[in-house]
Structure formats: structure tokens, C-alpha cells
Design an enzyme around this catalytic site. Sequence first.
Site, PDB file in Angstrom:
ATOM      1  N   LYS A 174      -2.914   5.158  -2.719  1.00 22.18           N
ATOM      2  CA  LYS A 174      -4.036   6.122  -1.837  1.00 22.18           C
ATOM      3  C   LYS A 174      -4.222   7.299  -2.697  1.00 22.18           C
ATOM      4  CE  LYS A 174      -4.122   3.998   2.119  1.00 22.18           C
ATOM      5  NZ  LYS A 174      -5.061   3.596   2.676  1.00 22.18           N
ATOM      6  N   GLU A 191     -11.180   1.063  -3.566  1.00 21.25           N
ATOM      7  CA  GLU A 191     -11.630   0.876  -1.964  1.00 21.25           C
ATOM      8  C   GLU A 191     -12.152   2.216  -1.345  1.00 21.25           C
ATOM      9  OE1 GLU A 191      -8.163  -1.006  -0.168  1.00 21.25           O
ATOM     10  OE2 GLU A 191      -8.858  -0.420   1.843  1.00 21.25           O
ATOM     11  N   LYS A 198     -10.134  -6.384   7.986  1.00 19.67           N
ATOM     12  CA  LYS A 198      -9.176  -6.012   9.066  1.00 19.67           C
ATOM     13  C   LYS A 198      -9.673  -6.542  10.478  1.00 19.67           C
ATOM     14  CE  LYS A 198      -7.574  -1.850   6.720  1.00 19.67           C
ATOM     15  NZ  LYS A 198      -7.367  -0.274   6.708  1.00 19.67           N
ATOM     16  N   ASP A 217      -7.259   3.480  -3.092  1.00 17.79           N
ATOM     17  CA  ASP A 217      -8.005   3.337  -1.902  1.00 17.79           C
ATOM     18  C   ASP A 217      -8.002   4.870  -1.646  1.00 17.79           C
ATOM     19  OD1 ASP A 217      -8.879   3.148   0.727  1.00 17.79           O
ATOM     20  OD2 ASP A 217      -7.310   1.968   1.395  1.00 17.79           O
ATOM     21  N   LYS A 259      -1.225  -0.962  -4.224  1.00 13.83           N
ATOM     22  CA  LYS A 259      -2.413  -0.186  -3.951  1.00 13.83           C
ATOM     23  C   LYS A 259      -1.879   1.104  -3.799  1.00 13.83           C
ATOM     24  CE  LYS A 259      -4.923   0.327   0.355  1.00 13.83           C
ATOM     25  NZ  LYS A 259      -5.640  -0.375   1.564  1.00 13.83           N
ATOM     26  N   ASP A 281     -13.852  -1.182   2.998  1.00 17.64           N
ATOM     27  CA  ASP A 281     -13.021  -0.909   4.219  1.00 17.64           C
ATOM     28  C   ASP A 281     -13.645  -0.583   5.526  1.00 17.64           C
ATOM     29  OD1 ASP A 281     -10.997  -0.667   6.206  1.00 17.64           O
ATOM     30  OD2 ASP A 281      -9.565   0.218   4.980  1.00 17.64           O
ATOM     31  N   GLY A 312      -4.206  -4.197   6.232  1.00 15.58           N
ATOM     32  CA  GLY A 312      -3.424  -3.948   7.419  1.00 15.58           C
ATOM     33  C   GLY A 312      -3.666  -2.473   7.886  1.00 15.58           C
ATOM     34  N   SER A 332       0.892  -1.143   0.157  1.00 19.78           N
ATOM     35  CA  SER A 332      -0.089   0.047   0.177  1.00 19.78           C
ATOM     36  C   SER A 332       0.858   1.205   0.077  1.00 19.78           C
ATOM     37  CB  SER A 332      -0.994   0.034   1.245  1.00 19.78           C
ATOM     38  OG  SER A 332      -1.623   1.038   1.485  1.00 19.78           O
TER      39      SER A 332
HETATM   40  O1  OSB Z   1      -7.139   2.114   4.603  1.00 18.72           O
HETATM   41  O2  OSB Z   1      -6.123   0.390   4.299  1.00 18.72           O
HETATM   42  C1  OSB Z   1      -6.254   1.367   4.831  1.00 18.72           C
HETATM   43  C2  OSB Z   1      -3.093   2.081   6.915  1.00 18.72           C
HETATM   44  C3  OSB Z   1      -3.489   2.834   7.759  1.00 18.72           C
HETATM   45  C4  OSB Z   1      -5.021   3.069   8.062  1.00 18.72           C
HETATM   46  C5  OSB Z   1      -5.843   2.643   6.834  1.00 18.72           C
HETATM   47  C6  OSB Z   1      -4.989   1.772   5.899  1.00 18.72           C
HETATM   48  C7  OSB Z   1      -3.905   1.778   5.855  1.00 18.72           C
HETATM   49  C8  OSB Z   1      -3.095   1.050   4.881  1.00 18.72           C
HETATM   50  C9  OSB Z   1      -2.003   0.127   5.233  1.00 18.72           C
HETATM   51  O3  OSB Z   1      -3.491   1.172   3.567  1.00 18.72           O
HETATM   52  C10 OSB Z   1      -1.942  -0.954   4.995  1.00 18.72           C
HETATM   53  C11 OSB Z   1      -0.780  -1.605   5.400  1.00 18.72           C
HETATM   54  O4  OSB Z   1      -0.545  -2.094   6.561  1.00 18.72           O
HETATM   55  O5  OSB Z   1       0.270  -2.062   4.465  1.00 18.72           O
HETATM   56 MG    MG Z   2      -8.377   1.224   3.171  1.00 16.61          MG
END
Ligand code: OSB
Ligand code: MG
Length: 370
Positions: free
Chosen positions: A161, A211, A260, A186, A159, A236, A289, A133
Site C-alpha cells: 500500500k 493499482e 473483487k 496500490d 503488493k 480496482d 480481496g 497485500s
Molecule cells: O484495495 O485491494 C484493496 C483490503 C481492504 C480494502 C481494499 C483493499 C484491500 C487489500 C487486501 O488490499 C487484500 C486481501 O484481502 O488480502
Molecule cells: Mg486495491
Amino acid sequence: MLRRVRVYEVWVRLREGFETSFGRTLERPALLVRVEERGGEEGWAEVVAGEGPWYSCETHETALHVIRDYLAHMLPAEVEARRVSEAFSRVRGHEMAKAGLEMAVWDLEARLAGKPLWRYIGGVRGRIESGVSVGIQRSVEELVRVVGRYLEQGYRRVKVKIKPGWDVEPLEALRREYPDTPLQADANAAYTLRDALHLKRLDRFNLLMLEQPLHWRDLVDHAELARILETPICLDESIKDAEDARRAYRLNAAWVINVKPGRVGGIMESLRIHDLWHGVFGRPLWIGGMLETGVGRGHLVALATLPGVKYPNDVSASDRYYEEDIVEPPWTLNRDGTITAPEKPGIGVEVLVDKVEAMARRVIEFKPEG
Ligand code: OSB
Ligand code: MG
């Protein structure tokens, strides 16, 4: 028979800042839960609540408060892992606080049974697909560079952001540079249904999924958006339990769920969502995660071995997050972009207890009732 529970508050610094539509993280609190049983065996887990109430309402302070003042008094000394969440049912919300305690009991129980946690919960594969991510970067060029570095390491999908003003352009650049890479985005709830036609422009990037584009509690607008987009919608934030998953299915608000365990209150609720979404509805899911240390990642690895997990997971190697992890061995990426689910009992890695104790800023301790 639980003899003692300790929660260590440690702060860990990421190798690089992680920026999402809700903010930037460089250092994060990790509440490490250690449950000890009469015979001396231990179980470990991690509370994933952040420093501020941005991803969810919970923070590490609310989690410490709720654990110390409520959950500590509700956890029976004699309890099966699958029943821990029932013991907490009188407390509304606070899933991350509950999950930390629950998952530590799962680790303990699997260790006592002499089995790896992933086999203990019904996992079916010894290697999980690892994705990465990638946070919002300073520039599109920087993003392309960062993604290229992860692809060289072997990660199976990327992925990114996104948020308004950082969506079409970065995705277009990534697609130009990496036409065949499995890619998804995401938004962490940064858009509204009024952005539907703008989001429709993402359809041409052949994303695996989009996402949580809309509000963190919404299902209805996601269902509307899902009718407009070709890109599958993944939820999510909006899915806090199996009941939410049922509603999402009924409304057709999502094709896939990012599970999660911290967000949904632990492993038992994750299994319920899995069994419903995959077992009953026949739809895919994957494991997300929260930038966990190696402790929390152990539980994610175990869940990612479940049969309904059909996409690469946000479960990357230790060195993607931290200079040094607090488990031995650290989690590593195989050359084929997988992470091996360990055959050792429990989460399958040992916590560096001396290091955790030295790092701890606060410790709370309690004895379960009975
Ligand atoms: O939205 O998936 C999410 C990390 C912190 C809070 C929200 C998210 C995330 C990640 C990181 O996308 C995923 C990872 O732990 O590698
Ligand atoms: Mg997410």
C-alpha cells in the site's frame, strides 16, 4: 427452492492492523449469509462492506439495511444463481449487499450439483497463485522485515500500500532487498493527475502494476496517467461492473483489472467482466480481496481459477489474516505459493456454524417470496 436466509453479523480481529491510504483496520465486520434450501442443503457467502464508507460508499450498516428492507423482498424462492442479480436490478448501487446474497446462492447451487464452485463457474486450474497485500508500516525497516517474512512463507508476489509520503522510499528499500520479487503497489486513490511526474519515479522499480492511483470514480485521468507511465495501470475502485470495464478499455485507462466480486455485485458480474476483459479484449485480470474470512475467500479462490486470471491474487492463507478462521479446513498456502482449489462441492470448506452463531452480534432472517 430457497426456504430461509439468515445474515449473521460477526466481528473478526485481524492478527495485525491493516493500514491503507484511507485508514487503518484492526477489527472488521463480516456479514455471513446463509441460504437454506428445502432439502436442507446450504450455501454461504460474505458481505465485505467495511465499518465505514472509506473503500466504498457501503458500510455493514447500509448493507444490513438494504438487505433487510429491500433485497429480502426481491429474492425469489425459485431462482437460479445466474439470475439473482437481475432480481436486484431495481436497486441502484449497494453491490456488496447484493453480492453477499448472490454468492451464497452460487455456493448452494454448486453444492446441489455436487460440484466445486470453481468448476461450476468454468475454472480451469486446481491451484491458484497466492500473493499478499501488505499495509502501510511504521517504518521502512519494519516493511522490509514484514515482506521478508511473507516471502519466506512462499507468497508469489507482494503488493504494498502506498500514499503520498510513503511511496518512493519504501519501494526503493524493497527493491534493494528483494531485487527479483514480483512487486506491485496500490494507492487506493490517494493521488491526483498533478502527481503524475512524482508517480513516474515509480517506473524504475519494475512494478507489475500500479493499482488505483487516482480518484475512485475516475477513468479519464487514469487514461492520461497511463500514457505518461511505463508501469501498467490496474483499476480496482473505478470498476463497478462490465460497463465500466468497457469504458476503461475504450479510454485505455487500464491494462489490468483487479476483480473483487463484492465490489461488482457478485459472481455473475465478475464473470461478465472476465469474459469481456479477457475473452473479448484479450487483457489480463486477477482477483482481489477485502480481508475476507475463510467464507468469502472461498468465492475468491473459485474466481481465481478462471482462464483470464494471469497474475497472482490478493488471496492469502487464513493465518495471514486471522488467528483462527471460521471455516474447516482453514485456507493454507502450499510450499510453491499456491492455494489448492478444493474438489469438495461449493466453496469446498465447511463453515463452523456453532462458532458463527456464538459470535453473532445480530442476525436477520427472512423467507424468500414465492
Ligand atoms: O484495495 O485491494 C484493496 C483490503 C481492504 C480494502 C481494499 C483493499 C484491500 C487489500 C487486501 O488490499 C487484500 C486481501 O484481502 O488480502
Ligand atoms: Mg486495491
